[in-house]
Design a protein around this motif. Structure first.
Motif, PDB file in Angstrom:
ATOM      1  N   SER A   1       5.043   5.237  -6.422  1.00  0.00           N
ATOM      2  CA  SER A   1       5.040   6.470  -5.620  1.00  0.00           C
ATOM      3  C   SER A   1       5.651   6.233  -4.250  1.00  0.00           C
ATOM      4  N   PHE A   2       5.406   5.072  -3.661  1.00  0.00           N
ATOM      5  CA  PHE A   2       5.993   4.756  -2.349  1.00  0.00           C
ATOM      6  C   PHE A   2       7.486   4.461  -2.467  1.00  0.00           C
ATOM      7  N   VAL A   3       7.880   3.838  -3.562  1.00  0.00           N
ATOM      8  CA  VAL A   3       9.301   3.542  -3.777  1.00  0.00           C
ATOM      9  C   VAL A   3      10.099   4.839  -3.876  1.00  0.00           C
ATOM     10  N   TYR A   4       9.525   5.858  -4.528  1.00  0.00           N
ATOM     11  CA  TYR A   4      10.193   7.148  -4.641  1.00  0.00           C
ATOM     12  C   TYR A   4      10.515   7.714  -3.256  1.00  0.00           C
ATOM     13  N   GLU A   5       9.666   7.439  -2.291  1.00  0.00           N
ATOM     14  CA  GLU A   5       9.869   7.940  -0.927  1.00  0.00           C
ATOM     15  C   GLU A   5      10.596   6.920  -0.043  1.00  0.00           C
ATOM     16  N   GLU A   6      10.993   5.788  -0.643  1.00  0.00           N
ATOM     17  CA  GLU A   6      11.662   4.704   0.076  1.00  0.00           C
ATOM     18  C   GLU A   6      10.788   4.140   1.194  1.00  0.00           C
ATOM     19  N   ARG A   7       9.482   4.158   0.982  1.00  0.00           N
ATOM     20  CA  ARG A   7       8.524   3.583   1.926  1.00  0.00           C
ATOM     21  C   ARG A   7       8.170   2.176   1.434  1.00  0.00           C
ATOM     22  N   TYR A   8       9.112   1.271   1.636  1.00  0.00           N
ATOM     23  CA  TYR A   8       8.999  -0.045   1.034  1.00  0.00           C
ATOM     24  C   TYR A   8       7.899  -0.903   1.656  1.00  0.00           C
ATOM     25  N   ASP A   9       7.634  -0.716   2.942  1.00  0.00           N
ATOM     26  CA  ASP A   9       6.541  -1.471   3.573  1.00  0.00           C
ATOM     27  C   ASP A   9       5.214  -1.186   2.879  1.00  0.00           C
ATOM     28  N   SER A  10       4.952   0.086   2.614  1.00  0.00           N
ATOM     29  CA  SER A  10       3.703   0.471   1.939  1.00  0.00           C
ATOM     30  C   SER A  10       3.694  -0.018   0.495  1.00  0.00           C
ATOM     31  N   ALA A  11       4.856   0.047  -0.145  1.00  0.00           N
ATOM     32  CA  ALA A  11       4.950  -0.432  -1.527  1.00  0.00           C
ATOM     33  C   ALA A  11       4.626  -1.922  -1.590  1.00  0.00           C
ATOM     34  N   ILE A  12       5.107  -2.676  -0.610  1.00  0.00           N
ATOM     35  CA  ILE A  12       4.867  -4.122  -0.579  1.00  0.00           C
ATOM     36  C   ILE A  12       3.376  -4.429  -0.459  1.00  0.00           C
ATOM     37  N   VAL A  13       2.643  -3.621   0.316  1.00  0.00           N
ATOM     38  CA  VAL A  13       1.196  -3.830   0.479  1.00  0.00           C
ATOM     39  C   VAL A  13       0.498  -3.805  -0.881  1.00  0.00           C
ATOM     40  N   TYR A  14       0.793  -2.807  -1.690  1.00  0.00           N
ATOM     41  CA  TYR A  14       0.153  -2.693  -3.002  1.00  0.00           C
ATOM     42  C   TYR A  14       0.712  -3.716  -3.994  1.00  0.00           C
ATOM     43  N   GLU A  15       1.986  -4.058  -3.831  1.00  0.00           N
ATOM     44  CA  GLU A  15       2.572  -5.075  -4.706  1.00  0.00           C
ATOM     45  C   GLU A  15       1.892  -6.428  -4.470  1.00  0.00           C
ATOM     46  N   LEU A  16       1.581  -6.725  -3.213  1.00  0.00           N
ATOM     47  CA  LEU A  16       0.868  -7.967  -2.899  1.00  0.00           C
ATOM     48  C   LEU A  16      -0.542  -7.956  -3.490  1.00  0.00           C
ATOM     49  N   GLN A  17      -1.174  -6.777  -3.510  1.00  0.00           N
ATOM     50  CA  GLN A  17      -2.488  -6.671  -4.145  1.00  0.00           C
ATOM     51  C   GLN A  17      -2.380  -6.895  -5.654  1.00  0.00           C
ATOM     52  N   MET A  18      -1.285  -6.410  -6.253  1.00  0.00           N
ATOM     53  CA  MET A  18      -1.054  -6.662  -7.674  1.00  0.00           C
ATOM     54  C   MET A  18      -0.941  -8.162  -7.935  1.00  0.00           C
ATOM     55  N   LEU A  19      -0.157  -8.838  -7.090  1.00  0.00           N
ATOM     56  CA  LEU A  19       0.038 -10.277  -7.255  1.00  0.00           C
ATOM     57  C   LEU A  19      -1.282 -11.017  -7.090  1.00  0.00           C
ATOM     58  N   ASP A  20      -2.071 -10.626  -6.082  1.00  0.00           N
ATOM     59  CA  ASP A  20      -3.358 -11.272  -5.843  1.00  0.00           C
ATOM     60  C   ASP A  20      -4.301 -11.083  -7.035  1.00  0.00           C
ATOM     61  N   LEU A  21      -4.357  -9.863  -7.569  1.00  0.00           N
ATOM     62  CA  LEU A  21      -5.208  -9.572  -8.713  1.00  0.00           C
ATOM     63  C   LEU A  21      -4.778 -10.385  -9.928  1.00  0.00           C
ATOM     64  N   ALA A  22      -3.472 -10.410 -10.187  1.00  0.00           N
ATOM     65  CA  ALA A  22      -2.953 -11.145 -11.338  1.00  0.00           C
ATOM     66  C   ALA A  22      -3.216 -12.640 -11.206  1.00  0.00           C
ATOM     67  N   THR A  23      -3.088 -13.159  -9.989  1.00  0.00           N
ATOM     68  CA  THR A  23      -3.331 -14.591  -9.753  1.00  0.00           C
ATOM     69  C   THR A  23      -4.807 -14.916  -9.927  1.00  0.00           C
ATOM     70  N   ARG A  24      -5.671 -14.054  -9.368  1.00  0.00           N
ATOM     71  CA  ARG A  24      -7.114 -14.289  -9.424  1.00  0.00           C
ATOM     72  C   ARG A  24      -7.649 -14.249 -10.852  1.00  0.00           C
ATOM     73  N   THR A  25      -7.082 -13.382 -11.675  1.00  0.00           N
ATOM     74  CA  THR A  25      -7.561 -13.223 -13.055  1.00  0.00           C
ATOM     75  C   THR A  25      -6.696 -13.978 -14.067  1.00  0.00           C
ATOM     76  N   ASN A  26      -5.785 -14.802 -13.558  1.00  0.00           N
ATOM     77  CA  ASN A  26      -4.923 -15.625 -14.414  1.00  0.00           C
ATOM     78  C   ASN A  26      -4.082 -14.783 -15.365  1.00  0.00           C
ATOM     79  N   MET A  27      -3.605 -13.635 -14.862  1.00  0.00           N
ATOM     80  CA  MET A  27      -2.768 -12.731 -15.646  1.00  0.00           C
ATOM     81  C   MET A  27      -1.303 -13.146 -15.435  1.00  0.00           C
ATOM     82  N   LYS A  28      -0.840 -14.112 -16.217  1.00  0.00           N
ATOM     83  CA  LYS A  28       0.469 -14.718 -15.990  1.00  0.00           C
ATOM     84  C   LYS A  28       1.621 -13.719 -16.069  1.00  0.00           C
ATOM     85  N   ASP A  29       1.565 -12.854 -17.076  1.00  0.00           N
ATOM     86  CA  ASP A  29       2.631 -11.852 -17.208  1.00  0.00           C
ATOM     87  C   ASP A  29       2.651 -10.940 -15.978  1.00  0.00           C
ATOM     88  N   GLY A  30       1.457 -10.558 -15.508  1.00  0.00           N
ATOM     89  CA  GLY A  30       1.360  -9.702 -14.326  1.00  0.00           C
ATOM     90  C   GLY A  30       1.904 -10.382 -13.087  1.00  0.00           C
TER      91      GLY A  30
END
Length: 425
Positions: free
Chosen positions: A166-195
């Motif tokens: 949703s943020f990418v659609y508005e070209e609000r990349y700073d906000s998109a990065i915030v949630y993308e980092l949360q995705m990475l943290d979640l995937a790392t914490r739960t050992n979700m390699k594909d994620g």
């Protein structure tokens, strides 16, 4: 958490065989969901549209078959996966029938994942209306509908991905990065390699769009390492997956009693391929006999005057010189035309006549120019692999980058890097 393709494919095929043998078609929806998961995981790792399409088809079959048999949990699971896939590929409009069918299934409301799916379809509809604030509100409700803990981490990961989009659609990349980092943290914490792999690729893209090429390269290199690790770990190669898909289709046909299906399809495919080859050969011979039209002859009937051409050329030049979107992998003539506020046929004409080349060649010229700039940056040289540089300037594969670089520069990227190192030493 690795996806073991060999075991997954073996068990799915056995399950389909049992369905066929004992005529228990109501189990097919669950198998289709698993088929979609296997193919989607592999497609994500390989970034291959063919497998994405196979996965979409499997999820769609699972949805309708599960709805038919009243298997609400399976239906909702298929709907969530299909909805997320269509959202990520900008094709929300292609699942309107599934959205309406889902909303009409009041019997499914007792399922634990119903509210999650409901807020997903609500968010998708708002996204289609470009009401991004309401879409994000729906996606936040998605997150809150999940019970605490990591049991449903994959669903939370999907909500984060929706927020990013949703943020990418508005070209609000700073906000998109915030949630993308949360995705990475979640995937790392739960050992979700594909994620983790997906999040790293996405972060590379977000930072590139945000103008931070150094971080973009760092995340891209990490993504490549994870991707290689996953592909080495998984036991089924690309040929194996294709064979698996073919076997699934064959079993599916027998499951429904069409025993001659594969024979007919094979004959049809041979016929189509044969016609295609003949058409290609005839076309090539015809093209060889007929001299190519010059740009002047080609556009004799064009209504563009010289002043309009020059004005459009300036706009094209502005995009290629100052808009970093040209370094995104899917940048094309249609997008260039949008940025120039013109039609593709006019943009193509100006490039052909005033630049004396075509769109692809012009785009590649600027991409190779950017690659050379990165290589010549003394603060960054040595930090990037060739594959990372290729990705940073918009090439989807190292091989294409290598071929294009040599054609433009007269030497391979490796040879060019050596010459730069020699000058710097």
């Amino acid at each position: 958490m690795f996806y073991d393709y060999e075991k997954a494919s073996d068990r799915l095929l056995k399950a389909l065989k049992l369905c066929r043998q004992y005529d228990i078609n109501e189990e097919a929806p669950k198998i289709y969901v698993e088929q979609g998961a296997l193919l989607m995981t592999y497609a994500t790792q390989k970034r291959d549209d063919e497998y994405f399409e196979q996965a979409e088809s499997a999820y769609r079959k699972a949805f309708w078959e599960a709805r038919r048999y009243g298997q609400w949990h399976t239906m909702i699971t298929a709907f969530i996966n299909l909805g997320n896939r269509m959202f990520s590929s900008n094709r929300i409009d292609s699942i309107q029938k599934e959205i309406e069918a889902f909303k009409g299934c009041t019997e499914a409301r007792h399922e634990y994942n119903y509210n999650y799916a409901y807020y997903l379809q609500e968010g998708l509809l708002y996204m289609e209306k470009q009401d991004y604030d309401r879409a994000r509100e729906a996606f936040r409700k998605q997150m809150h509908s999940l019970p605490p803990g990591d049991k449903y981490s994959y669903l939370l990961y999907g909500s984060y991905a929706s927020m990013v989009k949703s943020f990418v659609y508005e070209e609000r990349y700073d906000s998109a990065i915030v949630y993308e980092l949360q995705m990475l943290d979640l995937a790392t914490r739960t050992n979700m390699k594909d994620g983790q792999t997906v999040a790293l690729y996405d972060l590379s893209e977000m930072y590139r769009l945000n103008g931070d090429s150094l971080r973009a390269a760092e995340y891209y290199n990490q993504a490549l390492r994870y991707k290689d690790s996953l592909l080495n770990k998984n036991k089924l190669d690309e040929v194996g997956v294709m064979q698996f898909v073919q076997q699934l289709e064959a079993n599916k046909s027998e499951l429904h009693g069409y025993k001659r299906y594969n024979l007919y399809i094979s004959c049809l495919l041979f016929l189509v391929v044969g016609i295609g080859v003949v058409w290609f050969v005839v076309g090539k011979r015809r093209a060889a006999k007929e001299p190519a039209a010059t740009p002047t002859e080609k556009y004799m009937k064009s209504t563009l005057d010289d002043e309009t051409k020059e004005s459009l050329k300036e706009k094209i030049q502005e995009v290629f010189e100052h808009n970093r979107e040209i370094f995104t992998p899917n940048f094309n003539l249609d997008r260039l035309s949008e940025l120039c506020e013109s039609k593709p046929k006019y943009v193509s004409q100006v490039i052909n006549q005033l630049y004396e080349t075509n769109f692809s060649s012009l785009l590649n010229l600027y991409r190779i120019k950017e690659a050379c700039r990165i290589i010549n940056d003394k603060d960054k040289v040595g930090n990037y692999t060739l594959e990372a540089i290729a990705g940073l300037v918009g090439f989807k594969s190292r091989a294409t980058f290598h071929t294009t670089f040599k054609r433009v520069m007269g030497q391979t990227p490796g040879e060019y890097i050596k010459s730069v190192h020699k000058k710097m030493s």
